[in-house]
Design a protein around this motif. Sequence first.
Motif, PDB file in Angstrom:
ATOM      1  N   ILE A  38       0.926  -1.189  -0.023  1.00  0.00           N
ATOM      2  CA  ILE A  38      -0.095   0.008  -0.052  1.00  0.00           C
ATOM      3  C   ILE A  38       0.982   1.269  -0.033  1.00  0.00           C
ATOM      4  N   ARG A  40       1.196   5.648  -0.941  1.00  0.00           N
ATOM      5  CA  ARG A  40       0.630   6.802  -1.646  1.00  0.00           C
ATOM      6  C   ARG A  40       1.131   7.140  -3.054  1.00  0.00           C
ATOM      7  N   GLY A 148       5.908  11.134  11.861  1.00  0.00           N
ATOM      8  CA  GLY A 148       4.835  11.532  11.287  1.00  0.00           C
ATOM      9  C   GLY A 148       3.843  10.458  10.421  1.00  0.00           C
ATOM     10  N   ASP A 149       4.496   9.561  10.235  1.00  0.00           N
ATOM     11  CA  ASP A 149       3.605   8.441   9.847  1.00  0.00           C
ATOM     12  C   ASP A 149       4.116   7.060  10.064  1.00  0.00           C
ATOM     13  N   HIS A 187       1.939  12.639  19.705  1.00  0.00           N
ATOM     14  CA  HIS A 187       1.454  12.765  18.466  1.00  0.00           C
ATOM     15  C   HIS A 187       1.771  11.484  17.433  1.00  0.00           C
ATOM     16  N   ASN A 195      -2.756   3.958  12.822  1.00  0.00           N
ATOM     17  CA  ASN A 195      -2.225   3.259  11.439  1.00  0.00           C
ATOM     18  C   ASN A 195      -2.042   1.909  11.900  1.00  0.00           C
ATOM     19  N   MET A 407      -1.786   1.469  -4.272  1.00  0.00           N
ATOM     20  CA  MET A 407      -3.111   2.293  -3.873  1.00  0.00           C
ATOM     21  C   MET A 407      -2.758   3.809  -3.823  1.00  0.00           C
ATOM     22  N   VAL A 409      -3.310   7.282  -3.356  1.00  0.00           N
ATOM     23  CA  VAL A 409      -4.306   7.839  -2.906  1.00  0.00           C
ATOM     24  C   VAL A 409      -4.394   9.061  -3.494  1.00  0.00           C
TER      25      VAL A 409
ATOM     26  N   MET B  81      -5.665  16.691  12.387  1.00  0.00           N
ATOM     27  CA  MET B  81      -4.455  17.316  11.637  1.00  0.00           C
ATOM     28  C   MET B  81      -5.243  16.406  10.224  1.00  0.00           C
ATOM     29  N   PHE B  83      -5.146  15.005   6.187  1.00  0.00           N
ATOM     30  CA  PHE B  83      -4.214  14.564   5.275  1.00  0.00           C
ATOM     31  C   PHE B  83      -2.993  13.974   5.438  1.00  0.00           C
ATOM     32  N   GLN B  84      -2.686  13.889   7.090  1.00  0.00           N
ATOM     33  CA  GLN B  84      -1.436  13.445   7.282  1.00  0.00           C
ATOM     34  C   GLN B  84      -1.158  12.012   6.874  1.00  0.00           C
ATOM     35  N   ASN B  85      -2.188  11.023   7.273  1.00  0.00           N
ATOM     36  CA  ASN B  85      -2.255   9.783   6.904  1.00  0.00           C
ATOM     37  C   ASN B  85      -3.294   9.123   6.108  1.00  0.00           C
ATOM     38  N   TYR B  86      -3.047   8.987   4.878  1.00  0.00           N
ATOM     39  CA  TYR B  86      -4.225   8.636   4.091  1.00  0.00           C
ATOM     40  C   TYR B  86      -4.077   7.484   3.295  1.00  0.00           C
ATOM     41  N   ALA B  87      -3.422   6.376   3.936  1.00  0.00           N
ATOM     42  CA  ALA B  87      -3.336   5.016   3.262  1.00  0.00           C
ATOM     43  C   ALA B  87      -4.635   4.510   3.599  1.00  0.00           C
ATOM     44  N   LEU B  88      -4.969   3.799   2.346  1.00  0.00           N
ATOM     45  CA  LEU B  88      -6.556   3.084   2.368  1.00  0.00           C
ATOM     46  C   LEU B  88      -5.968   1.565   2.393  1.00  0.00           C
ATOM     47  N   PRO B 162      -1.328  20.664   2.880  1.00  0.00           N
ATOM     48  CA  PRO B 162      -1.832  19.514   2.367  1.00  0.00           C
ATOM     49  C   PRO B 162      -1.686  19.333   0.980  1.00  0.00           C
TER      50      PRO B 162
END
Lengths: 414, 367
Positions: A38, A40, A148-149, A187, A195, A407, A409, B81, B83-88, B162
């Motif tokens: 997966i 972006r 951040g991710d 955060h 996630n 994917m 997005v 926040m 759009f920080q994490n947009y994994a589907l 974003p």
Amino acid sequence: MTLEITTARPESALLDLPWSTPLEEWPESHLAALPRGISRHVVRFVKLGARVLAVKEIKDDIADREYAMLRNLRRLDVPSVEPFGVVHGRTTADGEPLDACLITRHLQFSLPYRALYSQNLRPDTAVRLMDALAVLLVRLHLEGFWWGDVSLSNTLFRRDAGAFAAYLVDAETGELHARLSDGQREHDLDIARVNIAGELMDLAAGGFLEEHADPFEVSASVIERYHTLWDALTGTERFELGDRWRVDERIRRLNELGFDVDELSMTTDIGGTEIVITPKVVDAGHHSRRLLRLTGLDVGENQARRLLNDLDAYTAATDRQGDDEEIVAHDWLAKVYEPVTRAVPRELTGRLEPAEIFHEVLEHRWYMSERAGHDTPIEDALRDYVTTVLPAKPEEKSVLGVDTEEMPVISRFD
Amino acid sequence: MATVTFDNATRQYPGNPVPSVDKLNIEIADGEFLVLVGPSGCGKSTSLRMLAGLEEVNGGRILIGDRDVTNLSPKDRDVAMVFQNYALYPHMTVADNMGFALKIAGVDKAEIRKRVEEAAKILDLTPYLDRKPKALSGGQRQRVAMGRAIVRSPQVFLMDEPLSNLDAKLRVQTRTQIASLQRRLGVTTVYVTHDQVEAMTMGDRVAVLKDGILQQCDSPRRMYDHPANVFVAGFIGSPAMNLMSVPVTEGGVDLHGHTVPIAREDLSGVGKDVTLGVRPEDLELSSDQSGIPVTVDVVEELGADAYIYGSTEQKLLEATGENAGAVPFIARVDGRRPPEKGEKIYLKPKVGHVHVFNSESGLRVGD
């Protein structure tokens, strides 16, 4: 525009890759695997000579930023993928500009979490993966890196003496600060919680998760483990002036957790009856550094711990406690470690890393000894392991991913 | 939903001699879309992060509604926040992709379904709720990601650049989507960008920052028509405002024999020179040889209009922000009869369309 390749390892074969084609359309002949994971962005694995590279198509400035960030993380000795280069100035045959490509080296013997879950795993695997991720997150935060991710998809796992070691794969959203605020750490943890639960729920929906594993509990366990480790590493302790042994005790505890203390602040209160200690600089890799110094072997932290234990056992068994440690280590390497790792048939060397095989042989010897009711020589354990256990293991040297959908997005609109 | 208040909020990094955000004061109304904009290093992202709880606040306070959140952790602030994490997730339905974070937060099933359905309605995703993301178009996937933030129904949405990793076309498309969505939802939103066009097209109000200090906070129209100082004047607007140093005369300022009238009380105490600002569209060709003499270097024809880029002996001030660097004199002229390259022309500001700034302080003079 002219093609511009920035890389720390000049490799002329890079020029042969089809940079004027969008990454999504690269011919199979260049690829090491079908598009997977997966993401972006479009990410593909490419064969270049004997190595495998991961190529990610992203905007120019983001590619530069992530390349520099990954280089900084490597410099800080944080477990992360190795940046290989950035390609700018790509255009199609018609002169249409294409996004830049960030190239990283594929981490050998690393496993994406989806690959781990598609194998038959021991039930506690999820827990071990979370342990590894918590350690990685603590190490990143100690260096002032805000991820951040945080997610399983952005992490790769390597076997580490039965446990796992986690590596950061994606630094796109990351930021390096002198020090992180509690809010920034919270955060990151919050992002991790959401996630990871999402990723595990997805595995559950796909039928890949063991039935009793609860995505929420598992993701919450990362946070818990993180806090335990963070407090152990950075917490302040106070005690009576007479209890000075507790300073050494604290350092020993941190060493056991795999960390060295480079700086410790010690203050006494005004009356001078109490001591307050706070570790200021802690450095991961206590065991792996020690093993590297003694033997030149560069392995995972738990593997190093395992190997050092075996070295201690060897020292005791040969009655050489009084000898110089380096010399004993050298003998152990030549007489114990290398014979084992060299005895692995060539066609099986891609199954596991040498240090992991050594660990498994030691485990195997323990089981054999227990069954037999007496000590089994390592040679016998090795022979049995190589013929009965290792051939049944999957090849893990270049696992790139399992069947998932590409994917992007945000980078592609219909 | 709630108001947001920055009350003298200050952030100074250890070891830095000056604050990165210095006594910021902004009151954001309930449901308002506020954009923080400025060149890199101006403190816009830091301000947003102070609101999110990611940066410590060294002085002042931050309020959401009546609640002082200055010392609360990010998750206790009820902000999201976006759009920080947009994994589907490929194996989960669209509904689960939108609602799973609520499950983590312990919201009950019926409530989750309700919120997901409401969000889907707003996002035109209702027919797809029980499908997998694979069945969606790219645009729809993007909306699922937005839906994930919407279902949390936070008091405030926070967005930090974003659109920065989108190409120009997608940026415009998504910009419109976000702005219209925000208006439909009516959730107070703080949005950070370095792009003044993005700021001007999206915000109810725009706050311009420079060196950690708020320069002006106004509606896009007010900001454009009444920039509070030389920095804002040069930063907002594309092409940039022409800024030049001109001598003060009796009754106004002098442009090579052409007097631009300015109220006497406004010019008292400004000194011998002021900075005059004229936007490219507020200039007209002069019939006599008075006004700003410009030698045309480039003519950019856009159909109805044309822009001319030229050089002038007039002393020009360097523009700021994305307009920084070269300082040609820019004017919009009639596209049917543009001057030719190399031609020397004289330009006069349209009456009432000049901006005057104190050449010492840079502050606006008069209205």
